[in-house]
Design a protein around this motif. Structure first.
Motif, short mmCIF file in Angstrom:
data_model
loop_
_atom_site.label_atom_id
_atom_site.label_comp_id
_atom_site.label_asym_id
_atom_site.label_seq_id
_atom_site.Cartn_x
_atom_site.Cartn_y
_atom_site.Cartn_z
N UNK A 228 21.89 -18.65 1.90
CA UNK A 228 21.56 -19.92 2.58
C UNK A 228 22.31 -21.12 2.01
N UNK A 229 22.53 -21.11 0.68
CA UNK A 229 23.24 -22.24 0.07
C UNK A 229 24.67 -22.34 0.59
N UNK A 230 25.33 -21.19 0.72
CA UNK A 230 26.71 -21.21 1.19
C UNK A 230 26.80 -21.47 2.69
N UNK A 231 25.77 -21.05 3.43
CA UNK A 231 25.77 -21.32 4.87
C UNK A 231 25.78 -22.82 5.14
N UNK A 232 25.12 -23.58 4.28
CA UNK A 232 25.13 -25.04 4.43
C UNK A 232 26.53 -25.60 4.21
N UNK A 233 27.29 -24.97 3.33
CA UNK A 233 28.64 -25.45 3.04
C UNK A 233 29.66 -24.89 4.02
N UNK A 234 29.43 -23.64 4.47
CA UNK A 234 30.36 -22.99 5.38
C UNK A 234 29.58 -22.52 6.60
N UNK A 235 29.30 -23.41 7.55
CA UNK A 235 28.52 -23.01 8.74
C UNK A 235 29.17 -21.88 9.52
N UNK A 236 30.50 -21.91 9.58
CA UNK A 236 31.24 -20.86 10.30
C UNK A 236 32.26 -20.26 9.35
N UNK A 237 32.05 -18.99 9.03
CA UNK A 237 32.99 -18.29 8.16
C UNK A 237 33.79 -17.31 9.02
N UNK A 238 35.07 -17.56 9.14
CA UNK A 238 35.93 -16.71 9.96
C UNK A 238 36.43 -15.54 9.13
N UNK A 239 35.94 -14.35 9.47
CA UNK A 239 36.36 -13.16 8.75
C UNK A 239 37.82 -12.83 9.03
N UNK A 240 38.52 -12.27 8.06
CA UNK A 240 39.90 -11.83 8.31
C UNK A 240 39.94 -10.77 9.39
N UNK A 241 41.07 -10.64 10.05
CA UNK A 241 41.22 -9.64 11.10
C UNK A 241 41.29 -8.24 10.49
N UNK A 242 40.60 -7.32 11.15
CA UNK A 242 40.69 -5.91 10.74
C UNK A 242 41.94 -5.33 11.40
N UNK A 243 42.93 -5.01 10.60
CA UNK A 243 44.21 -4.55 11.13
C UNK A 243 44.15 -3.06 11.49
N UNK A 244 44.98 -2.62 12.42
CA UNK A 244 45.03 -1.19 12.77
C UNK A 244 45.29 -0.34 11.53
N UNK A 245 44.62 0.80 11.46
CA UNK A 245 44.75 1.73 10.34
C UNK A 245 44.26 1.14 9.02
N UNK A 246 43.48 0.05 9.11
CA UNK A 246 42.93 -0.54 7.90
C UNK A 246 41.73 0.28 7.43
N UNK A 247 41.29 0.04 6.22
CA UNK A 247 40.10 0.71 5.69
C UNK A 247 39.30 -0.30 4.88
N UNK A 248 38.06 0.04 4.61
CA UNK A 248 37.16 -0.90 3.95
C UNK A 248 37.64 -1.29 2.56
N UNK A 249 38.14 -0.33 1.82
CA UNK A 249 38.56 -0.61 0.45
C UNK A 249 39.73 -1.59 0.41
N UNK A 250 40.52 -1.65 1.50
CA UNK A 250 41.61 -2.62 1.61
C UNK A 250 41.12 -3.94 2.21
N UNK A 251 40.12 -3.84 3.07
CA UNK A 251 39.64 -5.03 3.78
C UNK A 251 38.80 -5.93 2.89
#
Length: 375
Positions: A228-251
């Motif tokens: 909640x504390x960070x939501x007040x500072x960053x109302x909209x957090x734009x996640x990085x794009x998930x690239x083709x052939x990407x995986x969680x450990x890289x993302x």
């Protein structure tokens, strides 16, 4: 009566804790101390008594329900207490949970202590053991999913500290993974500058959720839930794009890097606005929540003007916009104004240099603006 662990003073017919401790109901010490030892991980509610008299002196707690959350999945059990406190409690679980919880095999059930030895930590350890069995059950299910992608991801994310994951059955089966998100570089310094050290402490800054579909090859559904504390500072957090052939450990490092950058930019913006207050001391307006706008009077050669400086969420990459509003001349019933959308700007400047450079540019433009207003 439904009661949460947060309102323990209102339990048992609104009797106070002191009155409860003076009564002699079964397992009172266990239950009351259990609140303190487990809170706030578990929520306790729907206490039921075997018998209650008007004086509230011979009340025996027969059962209560508890619930907790694992990977956003709500897990709920009903706890049945034996009249003989030296006997371990029984649990009633959901039908689909019975296959993985063999209560006779639980170590904390086998080694249940006598009443004299009974401690709140015993009950807590039992619940944590059941949760661990639930996680092992998820391991068994996901390990047997016939998906090369899931098997590869599972081999990686299961080793991440704090990760939680569940198999979601249904018409479109899925696997959901939830893991903590934090920053590594200068974490304590950043939280201190954002006045978040005491409120967040060592907790993670958020949780990243990834849902993989077992019937589709499309990219997973990704979301993030910041504190909640960070939501007040960053109302909209734009996640990085998930690239083709990407995986969680890289993302995951990309998410961490993006969060780190946004927090650093917030600190930079605060320093910039603090420097602006030095350069434009006659304040009229200051957004000290999002630090996106400041207004001040500025007088040069007996000409007074209202200066408004605004910044976007892309600061410092995007230069501030500046608005000049005359306080002396009007046209068609409104103050004469001019907007400066392009200023000399370098996002690598120190915040103090940013503010001084902007002040000098506005000072130069104000002379020309005063001539426009006079014509």
């Amino acid at each position: 009566m439904s009661t949460s662990v947060a309102s323990k003073e209102n339990l048992f017919n609104n009797k106070s804790r002191k009155e409860l401790e003076e009564s002699s109901f079964l397992n009172k010490s266990l239950i009351l101390q259990f609140f303190d030892s487990v809170f706030p991980t578990f929520e306790l509610f729907e206490f039921k008594s075997n018998s209650i008299d008007k004086s509230f002196t011979n009340t025996k707690i027969g059962s209560f329900k508890l619930k907790t959350t694992y990977c956003d999945k709500q897990i709920q059990w009903e706890v049945l207490l034996d009249d003989d406190s030296s006997n371990p409690p029984d649990f009633i679980t959901a039908e689909n949970e019975e296959s993985f919880i063999k209560y006779s095999q639980l170590e904390n059930i086998k080694n249940w202590p006598t009443l004299i030895e009974l401690q709140p930590i015993t009950f807590k350890n039992l619940l944590l053991e059941i949760l661990q069995r639930f996680k092992l059950h998820q391991d068994t299910i996901i390990a047997n999913v016939s998906s090369t992608l899931i098997q590869f991801e599972y081999s990686m994310f299961r080793e991440i500290p704090g990760v939680e994951y569940v198999y979601i059955d249904g018409m479109s089966p899925k696997v959901k993974v939830q893991l903590p998100v934090d920053i590594d570089f200068n974490r304590n310094e950043i939280l201190q500058q954002l006045d978040l050290s005491s409120s967040i402490g060592n907790e993670s800054l958020g949780k990243l959720s990834i849902i993989y579909s077992l019937e589709s090859q499309k990219n997973p559904d990704i979301s993030i839930n910041l504190t909640p504390q960070l939501k007040n500072l960053i109302p909209i957090f734009n996640l990085p794009m998930w690239l083709p052939d990407s995986c969680l450990i890289e993302y995951l490092p990309n998410v961490t890097s993006s969060l780190q950058k946004q927090l650093n930019n917030i600190i930079l913006k605060r320093k910039f606005y603090n420097a602006l207050q030095v350069e434009f001391p006659i304040l009229v307006e200051l957004d000290n929540l999002n630090y996106s706008r400041i207004a001040s009077f500025l007088t040069i050669k007996n000409y007074c003007c209202l200066i408004t400086i605004s910044t976007s969420n892309q600061f410092p990459n995007d230069a501030p916009s500046v608005s000049l509003n005359s306080v002396m001349q009007m046209r068609n019933g409104t103050a004469v104004h001019s907007t400066i959308n392009k200023v000399n700007w370098n996002s690598d400047w120190d915040p103090t240099d940013m503010a001084k450079n902007l002040r000098n540019q506005i000072g130069s433009l104000l002379t020309e603006f005063s001539k426009i207003c006079s014509n």
